[in-house]
Design a protein around this motif. Structure first.
Motif, PDB file in Angstrom:
ATOM      1  N   ALA A 299       0.918  -1.294  -0.035  1.00  0.00           N
ATOM      2  CA  ALA A 299       0.006  -0.011   0.138  1.00  0.00           C
ATOM      3  C   ALA A 299       0.810   1.157   0.013  1.00  0.00           C
ATOM      4  O   ALA A 299       0.540   2.293  -0.683  1.00  0.00           O
TER       5      ALA A 299
ATOM      6  N   PHE B 196      -5.500   0.831   2.145  1.00  0.00           N
ATOM      7  CA  PHE B 196      -4.854  -0.290   1.654  1.00  0.00           C
ATOM      8  C   PHE B 196      -5.268  -0.497   0.089  1.00  0.00           C
ATOM      9  O   PHE B 196      -4.619  -1.212  -0.580  1.00  0.00           O
TER      10      PHE B 196
ATOM     11  N   ARG C 131      -5.823  -0.647  -6.921  1.00  0.00           N
ATOM     12  CA  ARG C 131      -5.804  -1.782  -6.113  1.00  0.00           C
ATOM     13  C   ARG C 131      -5.618  -2.916  -7.071  1.00  0.00           C
ATOM     14  O   ARG C 131      -5.999  -2.958  -8.290  1.00  0.00           O
TER      15      ARG C 131
END
Length: 400
Positions: free
Chosen positions: A319, A380, A386
């Motif tokens: 992250a 995160f 992502r």
């Protein structure tokens, strides 16, 4: 960077994580033997144990400065042999100052090693466009299991520290040097978030702080298991001396399994869901341990802890790399410091609470801290960056 180059870089970095797992386990599992060899008193031992993570934090800070001029692969190439030679120095010395110097070198080198390994891991994950960080940390867990097993064998056969360490270093040092030829920094398109700093910009501690807290919470939980599981199972839950040695081994095995499968979960469900699930599972594990009526229920709780905690640290590094794509090396180096903060805080915190209150009650504190990770879970996985099912960056070839 060719697909073959990425595959070689991934394999060599996995080897480095595994070697580090072996070295660290050989050190921490033979602490009683180190204490006996050098005549270190119980009062002085905590000073030595605290010095290693403190110096490792210094090494991590220094690495942030060094990688501005030298690539992380070069730092890793020389810090890993230094860690192994320092481990050998711990086994070879006779005077207290010998072990003090050896542990000092070990701590500084470990900080540089941990930071540079995770820098390379973050850059390779960016190049792959999918989650692979958990696999690297699985290699570390596998190395830890191997190192603990070798330490057990050395103690079983009553080998000296030097006799235990020398064969391992003779094998691993050349392997690490040969593997370092293929260290690779992955290059991928930079991904900018609305609030993140762009390429080459400074790392904002305000943005990084949630991940720093999560890293500390995770290592407080990890150090609780490492330092207190045996005592808790025997003294609080009434387990035998032999059974008390099992929880940490179970924890390490479940950590390995969870990390080996965790990348698949991140690709399918995304990092946010995996971190949330891991946090809930770990908190549930601490709750089970706290209320367990006996040793076997406590063992189940430690099993839950292994599966839950294992996913958090690798995803925290990943992250940080996504948050600061143009300056991920600095972000990883700063985040890595909080690994050692958690390690330093966790064991004394549980010990003090256990003595002043109860060890069952003390287990609720890391439980609450792990639950606090849920508050920061959004850090995160900003949706555009992502790594997960339906969120991968298109790539032309699967490189491993």
């Amino acid at each position: 960077m060719t697909d073959a180059g990425l595959r070689h870089g991934r394999a060599s970095l996995g080897l480095s994580f595994g070697v580090q797992g072996v070295a660290f386990a050989l050190l921490v599992t033979r602490i009683p033997a180190i204490q006996d060899q050098y005549g270190i008193s119980d009062g002085l031992l905590p000073v030595f144990l605290a010095a290693v993570p403190i110096l490792a934090g210094v090494g991590s800070v220094a690495t942030e400065k060094v990688v501005a001029r030298v690539r992380p692969g070069a730092v890793l190439r020389w810090s890993q042999p230094l860690v192994l030679l320092a481990l050998l120095g711990v086994g070879a010395g006779r005077e207290v100052w010998h072990v003090a110097v050896a542990l000092g070198v070990f701590g500084l080198a470990v900080g540089a090693l941990d930071a540079s390994m995770n820098m390379l891991g973050v850059s390779l994950q960016r190049a792959y466009g999918r989650s692979i960080m958990l696999g690297f940390h699985a290699a570390y867990s596998l190395g830890g299991i191997a190192g603990a097993s070798l330490a057990w064998a050395g103690a079983r056969w009553e080998l000296s520290l030097l006799g235990s360490y020398l064969p391992v270093v003779v094998v691993l040092l050349p392997a690490a040097l040969v593997g370092s030829r293929w260290y690779t920094e992955g290059k991928g398109p930079e991904e900018k978030e609305p609030d993140a700093v762009g390429a080459g910009g400074a790392v904002s501690f305000r943005l990084l702080l949630p991940l720093c807290l999560v890293m500390s919470f995770a290592y407080i939980g990890d150090s609780t298991v490492s330092n207190w599981s045996a005592k808790y199972l025997q003294d609080v839950l009434g387990g035998s001396e032999q059974l008390a040695t099992v929880p940490y081994n179970v924890y390490m095995v479940t950590t390995l399994l969870g990390r080996a499968l965790g990348d698949l979960g991140v690709r399918r469900f995304g990092a946010v869901a995996v971190v949330r699930g891991g946090s809930l599972l770990a908190a549930g594990g601490f709750a089970v341990v706290a209320v367990a009526p006996g040793a076997w229920v406590g063992m189940f709780g430690f099993t839950m802890l292994g599966f839950g905690l294992c996913v958090i640290v690798p995803q925290t590094f990943a992250a940080a790399g996504r948050m600061f794509p143009g300056n991920s090396d600095a972000a990883v180096a700063r985040l890595n410091i909080f690994n050692y903060v958690g390690f330093l805080v966790g064991s004394p915190l549980v010990g003090a609470l256990g003595d002043a209150w109860s060890y069952r009650g003390a287990m609720l504190v890391p439980m609450a801290l792990v639950l606090a990770t849920l508050v920061y879970a959004r850090a995160f996985g900003p949706e555009p960056a992502r790594y997960g099912g339906g969120h991968e960056r298109p790539h032309t070839a699967d490189v491993g």
